[in-house]
Design an enzyme around this catalytic site. Structure first.
Site, PDB file in Angstrom:
ATOM      1  N   GLU A 170       0.891  -1.170   0.000  1.00 22.98           N
ATOM      2  CA  GLU A 170       0.000   0.000   0.000  1.00 22.98           C
ATOM      3  C   GLU A 170       0.927   1.218   0.000  1.00 22.98           C
ATOM      4  O   GLU A 170       1.428   1.623   1.039  1.00 22.98           O
ATOM      5  CB  GLU A 170      -0.911  -0.058   1.230  1.00 22.98           C
ATOM      6  CG  GLU A 170      -2.131   0.805   1.101  1.00 22.98           C
ATOM      7  CD  GLU A 170      -1.990   2.104   1.839  1.00 22.98           C
ATOM      8  OE1 GLU A 170      -1.701   3.109   1.159  1.00 22.98           O
ATOM      9  OE2 GLU A 170      -2.155   2.118   3.074  1.00 22.98           O
TER      10      GLU A 170
ATOM     11  N   CYS B  90      -2.021   8.825   2.721  1.00 20.91           N
ATOM     12  CA  CYS B  90      -1.851   8.244   1.381  1.00 20.91           C
ATOM     13  C   CYS B  90      -3.016   8.678   0.516  1.00 20.91           C
ATOM     14  O   CYS B  90      -2.906   8.733  -0.705  1.00 20.91           O
ATOM     15  CB  CYS B  90      -1.852   6.723   1.464  1.00 20.91           C
ATOM     16  SG  CYS B  90      -0.526   6.109   2.457  1.00 20.91           S
TER      17      CYS B  90
HETATM   18  C1  UN1 Z   1      -3.076   5.925   4.843  1.00 19.18           C
HETATM   19  O1  UN1 Z   1      -2.990   7.121   4.612  1.00 19.18           O
HETATM   20  O2  UN1 Z   1      -2.096   5.159   4.717  1.00 19.18           O
HETATM   21  O3  UN1 Z   1      -8.842   6.474   4.056  1.00 19.18           O
HETATM   22  C2  UN1 Z   1      -4.303   5.288   5.356  1.00 19.18           C
HETATM   23  C3  UN1 Z   1      -8.202   7.112   4.906  1.00 19.18           C
HETATM   24  C4  UN1 Z   1      -7.865   6.418   6.198  1.00 19.18           C
HETATM   25  C5  UN1 Z   1      -6.666   5.549   6.027  1.00 19.18           C
HETATM   26  C6  UN1 Z   1      -5.503   6.190   5.349  1.00 19.18           C
HETATM   27  N1  UN1 Z   1      -8.994   5.631   6.618  1.00 19.18           N
HETATM   28  O4  UN1 Z   1      -7.874   8.278   4.740  1.00 19.18           O
END
Ligand code: UN1
Length: 511
Positions: free
Chosen positions: A264, A298
C-alpha cells in the site's frame, strides 16, 4: 504532571523503552536508541532501544513456536481474543488518540478517529472469524466431492508508516490473527511510542487468556530492520505501507524468495469537480482531503480537476475556506491542522513548492513556514494552492504535504484522462449530481484507482471496504471486504467416498 507524563502513566509506558517484544515480555537488548521527537513542540518524548539481529532472530523463533499453538485455536475463539483487544482499545481511546496526536502531529479529532478505526477493524475481524468460508464444487467423478479450505499462512510481517502509526497495523494484525497467523510489526522509526503502546495492549490480552508469547511481535528500527523482514524466509507474507521507493525494494526482496506481499504505497489522489457538482460538498470534501493530517495521508487530495464553467467559483470558495483554517497545536481542538512530521518533511514541502513554481505554477494560496511562539518545532507550514498545468513534473509526484494543485478541464473525457495520467492509483473522487457522469467515472473507462468515490473526498475510507490501489500504489488490498484472503492459503480438497478409483478427465489406467 505534564501531558506527556500523564499519557505515559495512563498507557503504562516510560520515556525509555525497549523496542523488541514477543507479547507481554520485552527483550532487554542493548543497542542504539531510536529517539522520538514530537513535531508538536519539538521535544524528545521517548527513547526506544533498536532491535538487534540477535533479538530479532530469537523473536522469530518465538513466533514460529506460537504459530503452532495459534493455528489450532478455533477461528471464532481467535475472534474472541480480538474482541477483547477491541474492548481494551475502547478503554484507552482518549489516551491513545492523544498520544497519536502528540507523537505524529495529526489533530486530536483525527487521533481519536484513528483509534476508532482500530476498534472498527476489531469488530469486523470478530465477525469475520466465523465467516472464513471456502466453496464447495461438484466433482466430475462419481462418489466424489470437492471443497476448498482457507488455512493460515504462518508469520505475517507488517511494515507501517508514520502517518497512520496504529490503524494500519491494526488492519493487518486483527485480520491476520483471526485468520490464524502470528504477526511481527515494524512501525515507522518516527512513531515508536504509539506502537509500543499498542503492543502492550495486545500483549496483555493474549497473556491474560493464557496464550504463549509470540503471537504479537514488535521490532523497532530503520530500513535495515525492515530488510530483515523482507528477506526472511520464515515470514510468509510482508504487508508494507509507505513510499513507492520503500515498496519497490520490499517487493523485490520478497519476490526473490517467492514470498507474498501486500503493498500500500503512494497516492496522487484527485477530485474531479463537474459543472453539476454541489459546490458546498465539493469544497468541503476538497479542503478536508487536502488539509486533513496536514496532507500526509496516502489518500490526501493533491489534485483538483475543475470544469471551466465552475472553475472561478471553486477557486473563490477554496480561497475563502483556506483563510478560515487555523494552524497550530493539534491537541487544541480549535486548530484544523497541526505540523508536518519533521523538519525533513518541511524541506520536501519547500522543495516541491520551489520546483512547481519554476515549472510555471501560479500561487492561489501562498505557501510558507510558520515561526514564533507555538511553532518552535519548525514543522508547521501553511497549506497552499497552485494553479498548474496537468503535465508538470511535480503534479505527477506525491509530496506528503498540504499542497493542492488546481487545474481546468473542458470535457469529462479530458478530465478522466488528466486524472489517470499519473503513476499512482490509490484514491479518487468525482463531485457531481449527474448520474451519467458519476457512473462514467466509476466505469472501466473511468478512474483507474483502487478507490473511486462520488460526492465524497478522496480520504477517510471506512474499514468495511478493501483498501489499496493500482499502478505505483502497489496493487495490495487490506482491511475489509474479502481482503482477508491474502492473509491465508487456499487448499483445494477432493474426497472420494466411493469404492472405486476413477481418474479425472476420464483417463483409463487399468493394471
Ligand atoms: C493511509 O494514509 O495510509 O482512508 C491510510 C483514509 C484512512 C486511512 C488512510 N482511513 O484516509
Amino acid at each position: 504532571m505534564n501531558l506527556l507524563q500523564a499519557l505515559l502513566s495512563n498507557l503504562g509506558l516510560s520515556s525509555e523503552n525497549m523496542g523488541t517484544s514477543s507479547g507481554k515480555s520485552w527483550y532487554p537488548t542493548t543497542g542504539d536508541y531510536l529517539e522520538s521527537y514530537s513535531p508538536v513542540d519539538g521535544k524528545l518524548i521517548a527513547k526506544v532501544i533498536q532491535t538487534d539481529w540477535k533479538s530479532y532472530d530469537r523473536l522469530l523463533s518465538d513466533l514460529q513456536m506460537a504459530f503452532t499453538t495459534w493455528r489450532d485455536v478455533p477461528a471464532p475463539r481467535r475472534g474472541e481474543i480480538v474482541r477483547q483487544i477491541g474492548m481494551a482499545l475502547r478503554e484507552k481511546k482518549e489516551d491513545l488518540g492523544r498520544l497519536v496526536s502528540y507523537e505524529m502531529g495529526k489533530s486530536y479529532q483525527e487521533g481519536l478517529g484513528e483509534v476508532q478505526e482500530m476498534i472498527d477493524i476489531c469488530d469486523f475481524a470478530v465477525g469475520l472469524s466465523r465467516q472464513l468460508y471456502g466453496l464447495t464444487m461438484p466433482s466430475e467423478r462419481v462418489n466424489h466431492t470437492m471443497m476448498e479450505q482457507w488455512h493460515p499462512l504462518g508469520i505475517v510481517g507488517i511494515i507501517s508508516a508514520f502517518n497512520f502509526p496504529v490503524a494500519v497495523w491494526s488492519w493487518n494484525a486483527m485480520i491476520s490473527w483471526v485468520c490464524g497467523n502470528v504477526c511481527v510489526w515494524k512501525p515507522s522509526e518516527k512513531t515508536p511510542l504509539t506502537a509500543i503502546s499498542c503492543q502492550k495492549i495486545a500483549g496483555e490480552v493474549f497473556a491474560q487468556n493464557g496464550f504463549p508469547e509470540g503471537i504479537s511481535g514488535l521490532i523497532c528500527g530503520g530500513a535495515d530492520v525492515g530488510a530483515w523482514l523482507a528477506e526472511d524466509t520464515r515470514i510468509q507474507l510482508v504487508s508494507a505501507t509507505g513510499s513507492t521507493r520503500m515498496g519497490k525494494s520490499v517487493a523485490v526482496a520478497v519476490a526473490s524468495r517467492l514470498g507474498k506481499t501486500i503493498l500500500e504505497l503512494g497516492g496522487n489522489n484527485a477530485i474531479i469537480i463537474t459543472p453539476n457538482a454541489d459546490l458546498d460538498i465539493a469544497t468541503r470534501g476538497a479542503v478536508f482531503g487536502a488539509v486533513g493530517t496536514a496532507g500526509q495521508r496516502c489518500t490526501s487530495t493533491r489534485r483538483l480537476i475543475v470544469h471551466e464553467d465552475v472553475y472561478e467559483a471553486v477557486k473563490k470558495r477554496l480561497v475563502s475556506a483556506y483563510a478560515q483554517l487555523k494552524i497550530g497545536n493539534p491537541l487544541e481542538e480549535s486548530n484544523h491542522m497541526g505540523p508536518l512530521i519533521d523538519q525533513e518533511a518541511v524541506g520536501q514541502y519547500l522543495a516541491a513548492v520551489e520546483e512547481v513554481e519554476k515549472e510555471g505554477a501560479q500561487v492561489v494560496v501562498a505557501p510558507g513556514v510558520l515561526d514564533g511562539s507555538g511553532f518552535e518545532s519548525g514543522c508547521y507550514v501553511l497549506p497552499c494552492i497552485f494553479e498548474v498545468e496537468p503535465h508538470y513534473r511535480m503534479v505527477k509526484e506525491e509530496t506528503f504535504a498540504p499542497i493542492l494543485y488546481l487545474m481546468k478541464y473542458r470535457s469529462l473525457e479530458e478530465a478522466i484522462h488528466i486524472h489517470n495520467d499519473v503513476p499512482q492509483g490509490l484514491s479518487s473522487a468525482i463531485m457531481s449530481t449527474d448520474v451519467r457522469e458519476s457512473y462514467r467515472f466509476l466505469s472501466a473507462a473511468g478512474s483507474d484507482c483502487g478507490i473511486a468515490n462520488v460526492n465524497i473526498g478522496t480520504s477517510g475510507a471506512e474499514i468495511g471496504g478493501a483498501f489499496g490501489g493500482e499502478k505505483e500504489t502497489g496493487g495490495g488490498r487490506e482491511s475489509g471486504s474479502d481482503a482477508w484472503k491474502a492473509y491465508m492459503r487456499r487448499q483445494t480438497n477432493t474426497i472420494n467416498y466411493g469404492n472405486q478409483l476413477p481418474l479425472a478427465q476420464g483417463i483409463r489406467f487399468d493394471t
